[in-house]
Scaffold this motif. Structure first.
Motif, PDB file in Angstrom:
ATOM      1  N   SER A 134       0.836  -1.201   0.000  1.00 19.49           N
ATOM      2  CA  SER A 134       0.000   0.000   0.000  1.00 19.49           C
ATOM      3  C   SER A 134       0.871   1.252   0.000  1.00 19.49           C
ATOM      4  N   ARG A 135       0.567   2.161  -0.922  1.00 16.58           N
ATOM      5  CA  ARG A 135       1.316   3.417  -1.031  1.00 16.58           C
ATOM      6  C   ARG A 135       0.340   4.549  -1.354  1.00 16.58           C
ATOM      7  N   PRO A 136       0.678   5.786  -0.952  1.00 18.35           N
ATOM      8  CA  PRO A 136      -0.193   6.922  -1.277  1.00 18.35           C
ATOM      9  C   PRO A 136      -0.163   7.234  -2.772  1.00 18.35           C
ATOM     10  N   VAL A 137      -1.332   7.555  -3.303  1.00 20.85           N
ATOM     11  CA  VAL A 137      -1.474   7.977  -4.701  1.00 20.85           C
ATOM     12  C   VAL A 137      -2.501   9.104  -4.733  1.00 20.85           C
ATOM     13  N   ALA A 138      -2.187  10.157  -5.477  1.00 14.31           N
ATOM     14  CA  ALA A 138      -3.113  11.281  -5.637  1.00 14.31           C
ATOM     15  C   ALA A 138      -3.793  11.171  -7.004  1.00 14.31           C
ATOM     16  N   LEU A 139      -5.118  11.174  -6.990  1.00 16.97           N
ATOM     17  CA  LEU A 139      -5.903  11.133  -8.217  1.00 16.97           C
ATOM     18  C   LEU A 139      -6.458  12.534  -8.476  1.00 16.97           C
ATOM     19  N   ALA A 140      -5.959  13.187  -9.522  1.00 16.04           N
ATOM     20  CA  ALA A 140      -6.486  14.496  -9.921  1.00 16.04           C
ATOM     21  C   ALA A 140      -7.655  14.242 -10.867  1.00 16.04           C
ATOM     22  N   PHE A 141      -8.786  14.927 -10.632  1.00 14.39           N
ATOM     23  CA  PHE A 141      -9.942  14.653 -11.478  1.00 14.39           C
ATOM     24  C   PHE A 141     -10.819  15.870 -11.683  1.00 14.39           C
ATOM     25  N   THR A 142     -11.593  15.805 -12.748  1.00  9.83           N
ATOM     26  CA  THR A 142     -12.632  16.790 -12.975  1.00  9.83           C
ATOM     27  C   THR A 142     -13.964  16.100 -12.719  1.00  9.83           C
ATOM     28  N   TRP A 143     -14.923  16.889 -12.257  1.00 14.97           N
ATOM     29  CA  TRP A 143     -16.252  16.375 -11.921  1.00 14.97           C
ATOM     30  C   TRP A 143     -17.266  17.097 -12.795  1.00 14.97           C
TER      31      TRP A 143
END
Length: 192
Positions: A134-143
């Motif tokens: 398990s590792r941190p991941v940032a998901l950038a997204f538009t809604w």
């Protein structure tokens, strides 16, 4: 004995407190993934770019742009279905050196920390669990809101953090460490 003026003052305060306590709390909408959703990854091998898809994944989202503190995203990804339009490569990805689907058939992404970047753009700071790591991941997204809202996101995953492509495959001149992940998830509210 209290004066009539004092009584009105206290009554007004109690009425205000009661209205506040009885006001409905904003609750995030619960969504499930709908048909038409995609999850893909892109990297390169010996300088040649290739794209892969995960046809089987399941996404659940609790989201209200005005209540990011209550937002939650859960994604389960079936690794055995990874498809890069190359049978030999797909078999290699399923093996011990890469996804090791015999021991870890499903990857999970979970996020409960969300940030707004403005203009319908957000970041979900979460954790990806792959091959038991398990590792941190940032998901950038538009809604994109609507009857069937859409989340369009991108993330970068460092494969070597998870032991994906170890041994001879650990050479980043042959296969880069950074893998680009992209997704477009169509949602429907739970119960529809």
């Amino acid at each position: 004995m209290r004066s009539p003026m004092m009584s009105k003052k206290y009554l007004a305060r109690f009425a205000l407190m009661g209205a506040f306590l009885l006001a409905p709390c904003a609750v995030a909408t619960e969504y499930v993934q709908a048909p038409g959703s995609t999850l893909a990854f892109a990297t390169e091998y010996q300088g040649e770019v290739f794209v892969g898809r995960f046809p089987q994944f399941d996404t659940r989202l609790s989201f209200d742009p005005q209540q990011l503190a209550t937002a939650r995203l859960e994604v389960a990804i079936t690794l055995a279905g990874a498809d890069t339009d190359n049978i030999e490569r797909d078999e290699t990805l399923q093996g011990h050196d890469f996804f090791d689907v015999a021991r870890s058939p499903v990857a999970h992404f979970s996020a409960d920390r969300f940030r707004s970047l403005g203009d319908g753009r957000y970041v979900a700071d979460g954790t990806l669990t792959l091959r038991g790591v398990s590792r941190p991941v940032a998901l950038a997204f538009t809604w994109t809101p609507g009857e069937r809202p859409v989340l369009t996101g991108r993330a970068t995953v460092r494969r070597l953090d998870y032991g994906v492509g170890g041994g001879d495959w650990a050479d980043t001149d042959l296969l880069p460490d950074a893998v680009a992940v992209s997704t477009r998830v169509v949602f429907v509210p739970v119960g529809e």
